[in-house]
Structure formats: C-alpha cells, structure tokens
Design a protein around this motif. Sequence first.
Motif, PDB file in Angstrom:
ATOM      1  N   VAL A  27       0.867  -1.169   0.000  1.00  0.00           N
ATOM      2  CA  VAL A  27       0.000   0.000   0.000  1.00  0.00           C
ATOM      3  C   VAL A  27       0.908   1.224   0.000  1.00  0.00           C
ATOM      4  O   VAL A  27       1.889   1.287   0.756  1.00  0.00           O
ATOM      5  N   ILE A  28       0.620   2.172  -0.878  1.00  0.00           N
ATOM      6  CA  ILE A  28       1.431   3.385  -1.002  1.00  0.00           C
ATOM      7  C   ILE A  28       0.680   4.547  -0.372  1.00  0.00           C
ATOM      8  O   ILE A  28      -0.474   4.831  -0.736  1.00  0.00           O
ATOM      9  N   LEU A  29       1.330   5.188   0.581  1.00  0.00           N
ATOM     10  CA  LEU A  29       0.755   6.325   1.293  1.00  0.00           C
ATOM     11  C   LEU A  29       1.482   7.602   0.886  1.00  0.00           C
ATOM     12  O   LEU A  29       2.707   7.607   0.753  1.00  0.00           O
ATOM     13  N   ALA A  30       0.749   8.681   0.721  1.00  0.00           N
ATOM     14  CA  ALA A  30       1.361   9.971   0.402  1.00  0.00           C
ATOM     15  C   ALA A  30       0.753  11.051   1.276  1.00  0.00           C
ATOM     16  O   ALA A  30      -0.472  11.207   1.316  1.00  0.00           O
ATOM     17  N   HIS A  31       1.596  11.787   1.968  1.00  0.00           N
ATOM     18  CA  HIS A  31       1.123  12.936   2.728  1.00  0.00           C
ATOM     19  C   HIS A  31       0.748  14.056   1.760  1.00  0.00           C
ATOM     20  O   HIS A  31       1.249  14.125   0.633  1.00  0.00           O
ATOM     21  N   TYR A  32      -0.144  14.940   2.229  1.00  0.00           N
ATOM     22  CA  TYR A  32      -0.585  16.072   1.407  1.00  0.00           C
ATOM     23  C   TYR A  32       0.577  16.949   0.921  1.00  0.00           C
ATOM     24  O   TYR A  32       0.416  17.701  -0.041  1.00  0.00           O
ATOM     25  N   TYR A  33       1.718  16.889   1.598  1.00  0.00           N
ATOM     26  CA  TYR A  33       2.838  17.756   1.236  1.00  0.00           C
ATOM     27  C   TYR A  33       3.766  17.123   0.198  1.00  0.00           C
ATOM     28  O   TYR A  33       4.809  17.689  -0.142  1.00  0.00           O
ATOM     29  N   GLN A  34       3.408  15.941  -0.297  1.00  0.00           N
ATOM     30  CA  GLN A  34       4.209  15.305  -1.337  1.00  0.00           C
ATOM     31  C   GLN A  34       3.945  15.945  -2.690  1.00  0.00           C
ATOM     32  O   GLN A  34       2.915  16.586  -2.920  1.00  0.00           O
ATOM     33  N   LYS A  35       4.883  15.720  -3.617  1.00  0.00           N
ATOM     34  CA  LYS A  35       4.726  16.239  -4.977  1.00  0.00           C
ATOM     35  C   LYS A  35       3.484  15.629  -5.627  1.00  0.00           C
ATOM     36  O   LYS A  35       3.105  14.500  -5.331  1.00  0.00           O
ATOM     37  N   PRO A  36       2.827  16.374  -6.530  1.00  0.00           N
ATOM     38  CA  PRO A  36       1.598  15.882  -7.154  1.00  0.00           C
ATOM     39  C   PRO A  36       1.737  14.510  -7.802  1.00  0.00           C
ATOM     40  O   PRO A  36       0.821  13.686  -7.711  1.00  0.00           O
ATOM     41  N   GLU A  37       2.871  14.229  -8.459  1.00  0.00           N
ATOM     42  CA  GLU A  37       2.994  12.940  -9.137  1.00  0.00           C
ATOM     43  C   GLU A  37       3.007  11.771  -8.159  1.00  0.00           C
ATOM     44  O   GLU A  37       2.591  10.655  -8.497  1.00  0.00           O
ATOM     45  N   ILE A  38       3.460  12.018  -6.928  1.00  0.00           N
ATOM     46  CA  ILE A  38       3.412  10.970  -5.903  1.00  0.00           C
ATOM     47  C   ILE A  38       2.007  10.856  -5.336  1.00  0.00           C
ATOM     48  O   ILE A  38       1.477   9.762  -5.144  1.00  0.00           O
ATOM     49  N   GLN A  39       1.370  11.996  -5.069  1.00  0.00           N
ATOM     50  CA  GLN A  39      -0.018  11.968  -4.588  1.00  0.00           C
ATOM     51  C   GLN A  39      -0.912  11.199  -5.557  1.00  0.00           C
ATOM     52  O   GLN A  39      -1.786  10.424  -5.142  1.00  0.00           O
ATOM     53  N   ASP A  40      -0.700  11.400  -6.860  1.00  0.00           N
ATOM     54  CA  ASP A  40      -1.619  10.843  -7.854  1.00  0.00           C
ATOM     55  C   ASP A  40      -1.526   9.321  -7.985  1.00  0.00           C
ATOM     56  O   ASP A  40      -2.469   8.691  -8.480  1.00  0.00           O
ATOM     57  N   LEU A  41      -0.407   8.727  -7.583  1.00  0.00           N
ATOM     58  CA  LEU A  41      -0.330   7.269  -7.694  1.00  0.00           C
ATOM     59  C   LEU A  41      -0.508   6.558  -6.353  1.00  0.00           C
ATOM     60  O   LEU A  41      -0.520   5.331  -6.281  1.00  0.00           O
ATOM     61  N   ALA A  42      -0.671   7.332  -5.268  1.00  0.00           N
ATOM     62  CA  ALA A  42      -0.819   6.724  -3.948  1.00  0.00           C
ATOM     63  C   ALA A  42      -2.182   6.072  -3.788  1.00  0.00           C
ATOM     64  O   ALA A  42      -3.171   6.485  -4.403  1.00  0.00           O
ATOM     65  N   ASP A  43      -2.231   5.045  -2.939  1.00  0.00           N
ATOM     66  CA  ASP A  43      -3.510   4.434  -2.583  1.00  0.00           C
ATOM     67  C   ASP A  43      -4.307   5.354  -1.664  1.00  0.00           C
ATOM     68  O   ASP A  43      -5.536   5.415  -1.740  1.00  0.00           O
ATOM     69  N   TYR A  44      -3.583   6.051  -0.778  1.00  0.00           N
ATOM     70  CA  TYR A  44      -4.217   6.985   0.151  1.00  0.00           C
ATOM     71  C   TYR A  44      -3.375   8.249   0.237  1.00  0.00           C
ATOM     72  O   TYR A  44      -2.147   8.188   0.300  1.00  0.00           O
ATOM     73  N   VAL A  45      -4.054   9.396   0.255  1.00  0.00           N
ATOM     74  CA  VAL A  45      -3.418  10.695   0.472  1.00  0.00           C
ATOM     75  C   VAL A  45      -4.071  11.302   1.704  1.00  0.00           C
ATOM     76  O   VAL A  45      -5.308  11.284   1.830  1.00  0.00           O
ATOM     77  N   GLY A  46      -3.282  11.832   2.636  1.00  0.00           N
ATOM     78  CA  GLY A  46      -3.904  12.395   3.830  1.00  0.00           C
ATOM     79  C   GLY A  46      -2.915  12.901   4.843  1.00  0.00           C
ATOM     80  O   GLY A  46      -1.740  13.137   4.534  1.00  0.00           O
ATOM     81  N   ASP A  47      -3.399  13.085   6.090  1.00  0.00           N
ATOM     82  CA  ASP A  47      -2.564  13.467   7.226  1.00  0.00           C
ATOM     83  C   ASP A  47      -1.794  12.244   7.719  1.00  0.00           C
ATOM     84  O   ASP A  47      -2.160  11.099   7.444  1.00  0.00           O
ATOM     85  N   SER A  48      -0.761  12.494   8.521  1.00  0.00           N
ATOM     86  CA  SER A  48       0.164  11.426   8.884  1.00  0.00           C
ATOM     87  C   SER A  48      -0.477  10.282   9.660  1.00  0.00           C
ATOM     88  O   SER A  48      -0.382   9.111   9.266  1.00  0.00           O
ATOM     89  N   LEU A  49      -1.159  10.573  10.766  1.00  0.00           N
ATOM     90  CA  LEU A  49      -1.740   9.497  11.566  1.00  0.00           C
ATOM     91  C   LEU A  49      -2.903   8.835  10.844  1.00  0.00           C
ATOM     92  O   LEU A  49      -3.076   7.614  10.887  1.00  0.00           O
TER      93      LEU A  49
END
Length: 328
Positions: A27-49
């Motif tokens: 599962v790939i997680l991306a915080h909101y502060y990641q680059k858009p290309e990482i956010q776009d392929l993540a399974d979940y985008v959100g806050d850390s906890l």
Amino acid sequence: MTVMSADLSGIDIRAEIERLRKERNAVILAHYYQKPEIQDLADYVGDSLELSRKAAATDADVIAFCGVKFMADTAKILSPEKIVVLPDLEAGCSLEDSCPPEKFKAFREAHPDHIALTYINCSTEVKALSDVIVTSSSAETILQQIPKDQKIIFGPDRHLGGYLSRKFNREMLLWPGVCIVHEAFSETELLKLKALHPGAPIAAHPECPPHIIDHADYVGSTSGILKFAQEFEGETLIVATEPHIIHQMEKALPGKTFIGAPGADGNCACNICPYMALNTLEKLYLALRDLQPRIEIEEGLRLAAKKSLDRMLELASGTVGKGDLGAR
C-alpha cells in the motif's frame, strides 16, 4: 541515505511501481505535502496518523510511506507485522530535530508534576517519553479533557502549543521547536496578497506563528484546511501551509482559485518542505524493489510509544483526519 537515480534511465518508473505494488502486496501512502505525481499514484493521500491507521486496516504486507521519517515510524508502531519503507531515510522533520530524546527526558524530569502532551511530529523515543500524543486535528478535543489544575508540557511545536494556550487560556510549558516551513511565511507579504484579493479568506495551519494565525479566517490541520476549501463561499482561498496540498484542492474544486501564502520575499520557495521534497518516484520504485530503507523499531520502544498513541485515540479517536480545530 539519498539514492541516486541516474542508472534508472530507460525504465518506465510508473509501470514498475504498479508492478511492484502488486507483487509486494504493498500500500502506497502519500502525505498532502508530497509532490503531485506521488499523490496521484498513492492508494491513500492524507494526514500522517490518518494514513498510518488506514494502512494498518489493510491486508497489505508492505507500507511504502511517502512522507517523512516520524510518519513512517508511526506506521511501524501501529503495524509491527508489516514491512514499512521510506523512499529517502533523510526525509526528516525540523520539529523532530528540535526535540532530542535525552533533552526532553531531562526536561520532563525537571517538571515531575507536569504531564506531556506531545505533537505527533516527534521521534519514537519522544513518543515513548510522553503521556498523550496529539495531532493538529485532535489537540483541542484532548486538551479540553485535561483537568484545569493539571500542569502541562507541550512540545515540540511552540506555535501549535501557543495557539492552544491562547484559545483555551491554558498555561503550558512550551518546548521551543518550530516547523521551518510554517515559520517561513511573511506577514508583510501575506497582507500584500490579501490586498490583491480582498474578499479571499485565509486558511492557516496552527504550526504557523501568531502573526500569521491572527490574520486567518480558519485554523486547522491539513485535512481541516482541505475540508474548509470545499465548503467556503467564494472563488479564491489563500492557503498558509505547505503548498502541495493545493494539488488536492484543485483536483476537487477546479473552478476555484487557491493561492499559497508567500514566503519571506514573496517569491522564494521557502514554504516548500525540503524534507518532503526528498521523496521521488525513482526512490519510491527503489524502495519497493529493494524493500529498503526499512523502518525497524525495538519492540520495547515500540510498545512504549504506542501507549501514548493509544491514549490519544481513547480521548479523541473521532477527530483523526477530521480537522476539528475549526474556525476561530
């Protein structure tokens, strides 16, 4: 451990990440502060906890956390049976760096009648030395459950602690840490921007210093700011947090305009988190391929840190990811 990617030329990185995601049951997680290309392929985008809890609830064998080290550590604390990788192990946090465990331990020992409410942006060792972990979403709910006569240490973010202290008229001993991103916003440049967009509200993260918070129409976590962006009436919003969250706003609300609050001279990129920026698609591919850099936490330390996280969830489980700091 910064990974060079020059030898990856000719590889379809995105296709390889997709292949490895399936092969590794990752599962790939991306915080909101990641680059858009990482956010776009993540399974979940959100806050850390919020991300760590979502990953724990999956049947994934591997968690690839595109964020910073304390976030990946938190994922491992909650999912000890899963392999947790961080694309770049040098992706740290100025708040974590500001609060060395040995100094925090001495500070606690010097104030034995205080409990420690500690912001999640800290090391596993500091979590283990704390009574209750808080997030920017849960901090208010938790603070209101602490008896008025109970003395409190709040660390490592003095701006978040100061915001809570002022709002609830609660005296707290504040650890002197700051987030270098939120510290970089300029009041002068913000007021210039506000003058150019007089009807636009300002949404700010509580890690911002008071001279930014004082101008905000809404103060909340990254999830809270995103929710405010979806609900506010108007066409333009000024956003005083790390600007990569704007990617999610523009995806959800393409008809509205979102403007990042400016840094020191109105032009610098100093409001972009340099630690978050260390993660790249190439490093994510290598992390999934090699299952390195891997997060490992000694079990006794993990359990001690988990105790303070569990206490937070007992007091405020419904607030995680909800951005409940609300309007001022």
